[in-house]
Motif scaffolding. Structure first.
Motif, PDB file in Angstrom:
ATOM      1  N   HIS A  41       3.155  -6.172  -0.695  1.00  0.00           N
ATOM      2  CA  HIS A  41       4.329  -5.755   0.084  1.00  0.00           C
ATOM      3  C   HIS A  41       3.926  -4.760   1.155  1.00  0.00           C
ATOM      4  CE1 HIS A  41       8.298  -4.279   1.190  1.00  0.00           C
ATOM      5  NE2 HIS A  41       8.793  -5.353   0.590  1.00  0.00           N
ATOM      6  N   ILE A  42       4.406  -4.991   2.370  1.00  0.00           N
ATOM      7  CA  ILE A  42       4.131  -4.068   3.478  1.00  0.00           C
ATOM      8  C   ILE A  42       5.441  -3.422   3.921  1.00  0.00           C
ATOM      9  CG2 ILE A  42       4.350  -5.846   5.304  1.00  0.00           C
ATOM     10  CD1 ILE A  42       2.043  -4.382   6.765  1.00  0.00           C
ATOM     11  N   SER A  43       5.372  -2.126   4.258  1.00  0.00           N
ATOM     12  CA  SER A  43       6.518  -1.433   4.860  1.00  0.00           C
ATOM     13  C   SER A  43       5.982  -0.706   6.082  1.00  0.00           C
ATOM     14  CB  SER A  43       7.114  -0.416   3.895  1.00  0.00           C
ATOM     15  OG  SER A  43       7.575  -1.053   2.731  1.00  0.00           O
ATOM     16  N   THR A  44       6.654  -0.874   7.214  1.00  0.00           N
ATOM     17  CA  THR A  44       6.138  -0.237   8.426  1.00  0.00           C
ATOM     18  C   THR A  44       7.075   0.886   8.863  1.00  0.00           C
ATOM     19  OG1 THR A  44       7.291  -1.581  10.076  1.00  0.00           O
ATOM     20  CG2 THR A  44       5.251  -2.495   9.169  1.00  0.00           C
ATOM     21  N   LEU A 201       6.196   0.843  -4.057  1.00  0.00           N
ATOM     22  CA  LEU A 201       5.009   1.615  -3.673  1.00  0.00           C
ATOM     23  C   LEU A 201       4.862   1.709  -2.157  1.00  0.00           C
ATOM     24  CD1 LEU A 201       2.113   0.480  -6.044  1.00  0.00           C
ATOM     25  CD2 LEU A 201       2.927   2.810  -5.738  1.00  0.00           C
ATOM     26  N   SER A 202       5.009   0.578  -1.478  1.00  0.00           N
ATOM     27  CA  SER A 202       4.786   0.605  -0.027  1.00  0.00           C
ATOM     28  C   SER A 202       5.863   1.442   0.660  1.00  0.00           C
ATOM     29  CB  SER A 202       4.696  -0.807   0.567  1.00  0.00           C
ATOM     30  OG  SER A 202       5.930  -1.466   0.515  1.00  0.00           O
ATOM     31  N   GLU A 203       7.075   1.414   0.130  1.00  0.00           N
ATOM     32  CA  GLU A 203       8.137   2.232   0.737  1.00  0.00           C
ATOM     33  C   GLU A 203       7.901   3.716   0.451  1.00  0.00           C
ATOM     34  OE1 GLU A 203      11.813   0.463  -0.544  1.00  0.00           O
ATOM     35  OE2 GLU A 203      11.530  -1.234   0.820  1.00  0.00           O
ATOM     36  N   LEU A 204       7.554   4.018  -0.786  1.00  0.00           N
ATOM     37  CA  LEU A 204       7.366   5.420  -1.165  1.00  0.00           C
ATOM     38  C   LEU A 204       6.229   6.079  -0.375  1.00  0.00           C
ATOM     39  CD1 LEU A 204       7.504   6.777  -4.756  1.00  0.00           C
ATOM     40  CD2 LEU A 204       5.633   7.418  -3.288  1.00  0.00           C
ATOM     41  N   PHE A 205       5.144   5.338  -0.173  1.00  0.00           N
ATOM     42  CA  PHE A 205       3.964   5.944   0.461  1.00  0.00           C
ATOM     43  C   PHE A 205       4.054   6.039   1.982  1.00  0.00           C
ATOM     44  CE2 PHE A 205       2.006   5.727  -3.672  1.00  0.00           C
ATOM     45  CZ  PHE A 205       1.128   6.796  -3.641  1.00  0.00           C
ATOM     46  N   LEU A 206       5.161   5.606   2.541  1.00  0.00           N
ATOM     47  CA  LEU A 206       5.290   5.702   4.006  1.00  0.00           C
ATOM     48  C   LEU A 206       5.212   7.141   4.520  1.00  0.00           C
ATOM     49  CD1 LEU A 206       7.936   3.123   5.265  1.00  0.00           C
ATOM     50  CD2 LEU A 206       5.533   3.288   5.905  1.00  0.00           C
ATOM     51  N   TYR A 207       5.508   8.129   3.647  1.00  0.00           N
ATOM     52  CA  TYR A 207       5.436   9.521   4.139  1.00  0.00           C
ATOM     53  C   TYR A 207       4.036   9.873   4.616  1.00  0.00           C
ATOM     54  CZ  TYR A 207       3.406  11.246  -0.312  1.00  0.00           C
ATOM     55  OH  TYR A 207       2.589  11.480  -1.397  1.00  0.00           O
ATOM     56  N   LEU A 208       3.023   9.204   4.033  1.00  0.00           N
ATOM     57  CA  LEU A 208       1.655   9.510   4.465  1.00  0.00           C
ATOM     58  C   LEU A 208       1.276   8.758   5.747  1.00  0.00           C
ATOM     59  CD1 LEU A 208      -0.139   9.735   1.002  1.00  0.00           C
ATOM     60  CD2 LEU A 208       0.412  11.608   2.581  1.00  0.00           C
ATOM     61  N   ILE A 265      -2.898   2.947   3.551  1.00  0.00           N
ATOM     62  CA  ILE A 265      -2.042   3.546   4.580  1.00  0.00           C
ATOM     63  C   ILE A 265      -2.673   3.379   5.946  1.00  0.00           C
ATOM     64  CG2 ILE A 265      -0.890   5.713   5.304  1.00  0.00           C
ATOM     65  CD1 ILE A 265      -0.347   5.271   2.371  1.00  0.00           C
ATOM     66  N   HIS A 266      -1.885   3.023   6.927  1.00  0.00           N
ATOM     67  CA  HIS A 266      -2.342   3.119   8.313  1.00  0.00           C
ATOM     68  C   HIS A 266      -1.484   4.194   8.970  1.00  0.00           C
ATOM     69  CE1 HIS A 266      -3.487   2.500  12.358  1.00  0.00           C
ATOM     70  NE2 HIS A 266      -4.122   1.368  12.125  1.00  0.00           N
ATOM     71  N   PRO A 267      -2.043   5.418   9.169  1.00  0.00           N
ATOM     72  CA  PRO A 267      -1.224   6.482   9.747  1.00  0.00           C
ATOM     73  C   PRO A 267      -0.547   6.016  11.035  1.00  0.00           C
ATOM     74  CG  PRO A 267      -3.306   7.370   8.977  1.00  0.00           C
ATOM     75  CD  PRO A 267      -3.411   5.873   8.870  1.00  0.00           C
ATOM     76  N   ASN A 268       0.707   6.381  11.180  1.00  0.00           N
ATOM     77  CA  ASN A 268       1.567   6.003  12.314  1.00  0.00           C
ATOM     78  C   ASN A 268       2.074   4.567  12.257  1.00  0.00           C
ATOM     79  OD1 ASN A 268       1.309   8.512  13.618  1.00  0.00           O
ATOM     80  ND2 ASN A 268      -0.699   7.866  14.392  1.00  0.00           N
ATOM     81  N   GLN A 269       1.611   3.775  11.311  1.00  0.00           N
ATOM     82  CA  GLN A 269       2.020   2.378  11.327  1.00  0.00           C
ATOM     83  C   GLN A 269       2.635   1.844  10.040  1.00  0.00           C
ATOM     84  OE1 GLN A 269       0.113  -0.489  13.539  1.00  0.00           O
ATOM     85  NE2 GLN A 269      -1.225   0.894  14.671  1.00  0.00           N
ATOM     86  N   TYR A 270       1.861   1.818   8.963  1.00  0.00           N
ATOM     87  CA  TYR A 270       2.410   1.128   7.789  1.00  0.00           C
ATOM     88  C   TYR A 270       1.762   1.592   6.485  1.00  0.00           C
ATOM     89  CZ  TYR A 270      -1.867  -1.704   7.939  1.00  0.00           C
ATOM     90  OH  TYR A 270      -3.185  -2.118   7.935  1.00  0.00           O
ATOM     91  N   ALA A 271       2.396   1.205   5.392  1.00  0.00           N
ATOM     92  CA  ALA A 271       1.794   1.314   4.052  1.00  0.00           C
ATOM     93  C   ALA A 271       1.851  -0.079   3.441  1.00  0.00           C
ATOM     94  CB  ALA A 271       2.567   2.309   3.190  1.00  0.00           C
ATOM     95  N   ILE A 272       0.778  -0.467   2.769  1.00  0.00           N
ATOM     96  CA  ILE A 272       0.752  -1.801   2.146  1.00  0.00           C
ATOM     97  C   ILE A 272       0.288  -1.656   0.694  1.00  0.00           C
ATOM     98  CG2 ILE A 272      -1.608  -2.329   3.005  1.00  0.00           C
ATOM     99  CD1 ILE A 272      -0.576  -5.273   3.363  1.00  0.00           C
ATOM    100  N   ALA A 273       1.001  -2.338  -0.204  1.00  0.00           N
ATOM    101  CA  ALA A 273       0.641  -2.303  -1.624  1.00  0.00           C
ATOM    102  C   ALA A 273       0.257  -3.698  -2.076  1.00  0.00           C
ATOM    103  CB  ALA A 273       1.816  -1.786  -2.453  1.00  0.00           C
ATOM    104  N   VAL A 274      -0.802  -3.772  -2.857  1.00  0.00           N
ATOM    105  CA  VAL A 274      -1.270  -5.049  -3.392  1.00  0.00           C
ATOM    106  C   VAL A 274      -1.462  -4.868  -4.893  1.00  0.00           C
ATOM    107  CG1 VAL A 274      -3.042  -6.839  -3.214  1.00  0.00           C
ATOM    108  CG2 VAL A 274      -2.569  -5.392  -1.255  1.00  0.00           C
TER     109      VAL A 274
END
Ligand code: GLN
Length: 304
Positions: A41-44, A201-208, A265-274
């Protein structure tokens, strides 16, 4: 670029390859997981949310929780935290004891078990109700009250947690654990037992990915500098003695857990969980790493 389509293509490609990994069995309860599960799952930052496969199945996030416990301890203590542990890659396995004697009980970094145990001790000293307060912090990160510990997993690990007990007692002998080892270990096993799915996970980690601030209401969880440092630590230490390999192949800050999850994490862009439960010899998800390598190669969305 159509990120959804690329994820679909890579998913279908990686699901077919032979899984060379093994499910973690040293925690008996983890051995019962269905090894064929595979979710992404990816969240940007700009509100793309896309998942595939078993991305809504909860699993044991294990060491991914070390990023969350460090975030809370860092928030509470600030830079003083680094008096108790280092920021260098260890080049050793996640549960290794070898460097601690030479380093006088100061763990190399917060993501090896030794470091996460010291962070647990710090939280125990600074939170009124550690178990409840830590869970409240995690739930608040993503405004998600569905997140919980698994008593079954925590108990299963407690019964066989001899190595972590050895680490905790050894560190205490150097004076770098303030609380009773049994209490520190109980809290450490609880936080490792958190369960989430890839979407959560991908939504939660977007803060980073968002300089330490919540993407929905912009409230600050960590300062910009702290967020930068968390990402730097994930980049250099997030995969133990495979951190170099992960940087080389994937090129993102990230963290793995022996439940088979990886957050990147890609700072400024997205978080992806696998999530794919079978682990390679270094304790990181075999298909998870393969997926992320393809993903950053095809999309060119790595930080390098
Ligand atoms: N709870 C696990 C342990 O201490 C966490 C390890 C991991 O996920 N790498 O062994």
């Amino acid at each position: 670029m159509n990120v959804e389509k690329i994820i679909q293509e890579i998913y279908l490609q990686i699901i077919e390859i032979e899984d060379e990994g093994q499910v973690a069995s040293y925690i008996p309860e983890l051995a019962n997981v269905d090894a064929t599960k595979f979710g992404v799952h990816i969240s940007t930052i700009d509100h793309l949310h896309f998942g595939i496969g078993h991305c809504y199945d909860k699993f044991s996030i294990q060491s991914i929780a070390k990023v969350l416990s460090l975030s809370l301890a860092y928030k509470i203590l600030g830079e003083k935290i680094w008096e108790r542990l280092g920021v260098e890659p260890s080049g050793t396995g996640f549960n290794s004891l070898v460097q601690l004697e030479a380093d006088n009980g100061i763990p190399r970094n917060p993501f090896i078990n030794a470091g996460a145990i010291v962070i647990s001790d710090i939280l125990l000293s600074n939170l009124e109700n550690p178990k409840e307060d830590f869970l409240a912090f995690v739930r608040n990160l993503s405004d998600n009250s569905e997140i919980n510990y698994s008593d079954k997993i925590a108990t299963s690990e407690k019964i066989v947690g001899y190595r972590n007990a050895a680490l905790c007692h050894f560190i205490k002998s150097f004076g770098n654990i303030q609380n009773e080892p049994a209490d520190v270990l109980n809290f450490y096993f609880d936080l490792c037992s958190l369960e989430m799915n890839c979407q959560e996970l991908s939504e939660l980690f977007l803060y980073l990915a968002n300089h330490g601030s919540n993407v929905v209401d912009n409230h600050s969880i960590l300062t910009k500098s702290q967020s930068k440092r968390m990402n730097a630590l994930m980049q250099t230490c997030g995969f133990y003695d495979e951190s170099g390999e992960f940087a080389f192949k994937v090129g993102l800050p990230g963290k793995s857990g022996v439940g088979g999850g990886i957050i990147a994490i890609h700072p400024n862009q997205y978080a992806i969980a696998v999530w794919s439960p079978k682990l390679n010899k270094k304790g990181n998800s075999y298909k998870g790493m393969r997926f992320l390598e393809e993903f950053t190669t095809k999309t060119q969305l790595s930080i390098f």
